[in-house]
Write a protein that holds these residues in place. Structure first.
Motif, PDB file in Angstrom:
ATOM      1  N   VAL A  99     -13.753  -1.199 -16.866  1.00 55.37           N
ATOM      2  CA  VAL A  99     -13.601  -0.569 -15.560  1.00 55.37           C
ATOM      3  C   VAL A  99     -12.199   0.030 -15.487  1.00 55.37           C
ATOM      4  O   VAL A  99     -11.213  -0.664 -15.743  1.00 55.37           O
ATOM      5  CB  VAL A  99     -13.798  -1.584 -14.416  1.00 55.37           C
ATOM      6  N   VAL A 100     -12.114   1.312 -15.154  1.00 55.81           N
ATOM      7  CA  VAL A 100     -10.830   2.017 -15.149  1.00 55.81           C
ATOM      8  C   VAL A 100     -10.659   2.769 -13.843  1.00 55.81           C
ATOM      9  O   VAL A 100     -11.598   3.432 -13.372  1.00 55.81           O
ATOM     10  CB  VAL A 100     -10.738   3.012 -16.332  1.00 55.81           C
ATOM     11  N   ASP A 101      -9.474   2.655 -13.255  1.00 50.62           N
ATOM     12  CA  ASP A 101      -9.175   3.409 -12.042  1.00 50.62           C
ATOM     13  C   ASP A 101      -9.219   4.905 -12.345  1.00 50.62           C
ATOM     14  O   ASP A 101      -8.770   5.359 -13.399  1.00 50.62           O
ATOM     15  CB  ASP A 101      -7.793   3.025 -11.505  1.00 50.62           C
ATOM     16  N   LEU A 131     -12.423   3.929  -7.653  1.00 53.91           N
ATOM     17  CA  LEU A 131     -11.280   4.289  -6.825  1.00 53.91           C
ATOM     18  C   LEU A 131     -10.593   3.021  -6.356  1.00 53.91           C
ATOM     19  O   LEU A 131     -11.201   1.947  -6.299  1.00 53.91           O
ATOM     20  CB  LEU A 131     -11.726   5.122  -5.630  1.00 53.91           C
ATOM     21  N   GLU A 132      -9.336   3.160  -5.986  1.00 57.13           N
ATOM     22  CA  GLU A 132      -8.530   1.995  -5.647  1.00 57.13           C
ATOM     23  C   GLU A 132      -9.130   1.166  -4.525  1.00 57.13           C
ATOM     24  O   GLU A 132      -9.028  -0.060  -4.512  1.00 57.13           O
ATOM     25  CB  GLU A 132      -7.119   2.446  -5.259  1.00 57.13           C
ATOM     26  N   ASN A 133      -9.775   1.834  -3.591  1.00 61.25           N
ATOM     27  CA  ASN A 133     -10.298   1.117  -2.436  1.00 61.25           C
ATOM     28  C   ASN A 133     -11.704   0.568  -2.638  1.00 61.25           C
ATOM     29  O   ASN A 133     -12.328   0.094  -1.702  1.00 61.25           O
ATOM     30  CB  ASN A 133     -10.289   2.021  -1.199  1.00 61.25           C
ATOM     31  N   ALA A 197      -9.305   9.096  -1.443  1.00 57.66           N
ATOM     32  CA  ALA A 197      -9.719   7.808  -0.881  1.00 57.66           C
ATOM     33  C   ALA A 197      -8.505   7.080  -0.340  1.00 57.66           C
ATOM     34  O   ALA A 197      -7.795   7.608   0.506  1.00 57.66           O
ATOM     35  CB  ALA A 197     -10.469   6.992  -1.932  1.00 57.66           C
ATOM     36  N   GLU A 198      -8.215   5.873  -0.875  1.00 54.77           N
ATOM     37  CA  GLU A 198      -7.061   5.104  -0.406  1.00 54.77           C
ATOM     38  C   GLU A 198      -5.985   5.084  -1.478  1.00 54.77           C
ATOM     39  O   GLU A 198      -5.410   4.039  -1.780  1.00 54.77           O
ATOM     40  CB  GLU A 198      -7.484   3.672  -0.054  1.00 54.77           C
ATOM     41  N   SER A 199      -5.688   6.233  -2.086  1.00 52.28           N
ATOM     42  CA  SER A 199      -4.734   6.250  -3.190  1.00 52.28           C
ATOM     43  C   SER A 199      -3.334   5.865  -2.757  1.00 52.28           C
ATOM     44  O   SER A 199      -2.499   5.506  -3.572  1.00 52.28           O
ATOM     45  CB  SER A 199      -4.689   7.642  -3.838  1.00 52.28           C
ATOM     46  N   ASP A 200      -3.038   5.905  -1.465  1.00 53.98           N
ATOM     47  CA  ASP A 200      -1.732   5.492  -0.971  1.00 53.98           C
ATOM     48  C   ASP A 200      -1.908   4.947   0.435  1.00 53.98           C
ATOM     49  O   ASP A 200      -2.140   5.689   1.378  1.00 53.98           O
ATOM     50  CB  ASP A 200      -0.746   6.671  -0.970  1.00 53.98           C
ATOM     51  N   ALA A 201      -1.784   3.643   0.581  1.00 55.05           N
ATOM     52  CA  ALA A 201      -2.029   3.009   1.874  1.00 55.05           C
ATOM     53  C   ALA A 201      -1.069   3.520   2.935  1.00 55.05           C
ATOM     54  O   ALA A 201      -1.379   3.532   4.123  1.00 55.05           O
ATOM     55  CB  ALA A 201      -1.896   1.488   1.744  1.00 55.05           C
ATOM     56  N   ARG A 202       0.103   3.960   2.534  1.00 53.12           N
ATOM     57  CA  ARG A 202       1.092   4.438   3.506  1.00 53.12           C
ATOM     58  C   ARG A 202       0.594   5.661   4.257  1.00 53.12           C
ATOM     59  O   ARG A 202       1.005   5.939   5.375  1.00 53.12           O
ATOM     60  CB  ARG A 202       2.408   4.770   2.792  1.00 53.12           C
ATOM     61  N   GLN A 203      -0.330   6.389   3.648  1.00 53.42           N
ATOM     62  CA  GLN A 203      -0.821   7.599   4.296  1.00 53.42           C
ATOM     63  C   GLN A 203      -1.631   7.263   5.546  1.00 53.42           C
ATOM     64  O   GLN A 203      -1.757   8.087   6.438  1.00 53.42           O
ATOM     65  CB  GLN A 203      -1.684   8.390   3.305  1.00 53.42           C
TER      66      GLN A 203
END
Length: 285
Positions: A99-101, A131-133, A197-203
């Motif tokens: 499994v790879v991001d 995806l990260e999320n 998607a959720e590549s950066d939670a800060r967004q």
């Protein structure tokens, strides 16, 4: 019952490859009379001439070439089955779940898989990109032997830092942001933020309008078509940066971000088998 056998077709292929009955006999550890008899029987049962002698070489007739080409995939598949059986008998792994991001560099990923395939041609790698999320409850996580993810550990195993993926803020060169000499936060707020998607939670902390895409390729295309701007993986968009289609935004701060990726191994794999060890080495190389 079939009129012909795999053995007969294999002998035919050997005769054609080597050019003579004698060489085919030596290659298959048979007598020349045995090879001749089997091929005569093959042609008799088919009712079609498959071989013709040209000088000292045995070559296929047009019908023989047509039929052998149709049989070759079956011979190859049968060889594969027998080899797979041998690996099962010897205790070798026949499948590895990876499994790879989605943000992992594609060129590097496929280079790793190519090297692994060359070393272990009978081990099938089942690759799943996420995806990260993606939910921790997805079956692929429980089934995975090796994972490359943004989180340091997973419920199924612990990991170690592998690499950082650099993201850069970009826009199309013809977009108002791409043409600006200096870009402020106020200017950014006027345009949609393209997110993976959720590549950066800060967004998520911003009230700014954002458009979310489920793949990196879709996010890149959205920026290319001037839907908005976004932080995209630098390695993935390098050709677009080089030819000037996309431009790095001249922000006073925060134009670059880094997301760490970690190499995670399934807890149950102890000790690690040979194929998993090799795959880990290739990722770390």
């Amino acid at each position: 019952m079939h009129k012909t056998t795999l053995e007969q077709w294999t002998l035919l292929q050997k005769v054609v490859e080597l050019g003579s009955f004698a060489k085919a006999a030596d290659e298959t550890h048979r007598s020349q009379s045995s090879v001749s008899y089997n091929l005569a029987l093959l042609q008799e049962r088919l009712g079609v001439a498959l071989l013709v002698q040209e000088g000292r070489r045995a070559v296929l007739t047009p019908a023989g070439e047509l039929l052998l080409n149709q049989v070759k995939p079956l011979l190859k598949a049968f060889d594969w089955v027998e080899t797979r059986a041998a690996t099962l008998r010897n205790g070798m792994r026949t499948r590895l779940d990876l499994v790879v991001d989605n943000i992992f560099p594609r060129a590097r990923l496929f280079a790793i898989l190519r090297q692994f395939q060359q070393r272990y041609p009978q081990t099938q790698v089942r690759l799943t990109e996420v995806l990260e999320n993606a939910s921790n409850e997805l079956p692929v996580y429980a089934q995975a032997d090796v994972m490359v993810l943004t989180r340091r550990q997973d419920t199924t195993g612990r990991g170690e830092w592998l690499m950082n993926i650099d993201f850069v803020a970009v826009a199309h060169r013809d977009h108002p942001l791409g043409a600006a000499q200096q870009v402020s936060e106020e200017m950014l707020a006027e345009w949609p933020l393209i997110r993976i998607a959720e590549s950066d939670a800060r967004q998520n902390q911003s009230a700014q309008e954002s458009w979310t895409f489920s793949t990196i390729d879709a996010a890149i295309e959205a920026v290319q078509y001037q839907v908005g701007y976004g932080w995209l993986p630098e390695e993935r968009i390098q050709p677009l940066l080089t030819n000037g289609v996309l431009k790095v935004l001249p922000l006073s701060h925060g134009a670059r971000r880094a997301t760490p990726l970690h190499l995670i191994v399934k807890k149950d794999l102890a000790p690690l088998d040979e194929q998993v060890e090799m795959l880990l080495q290739l990722f770390k190389a």
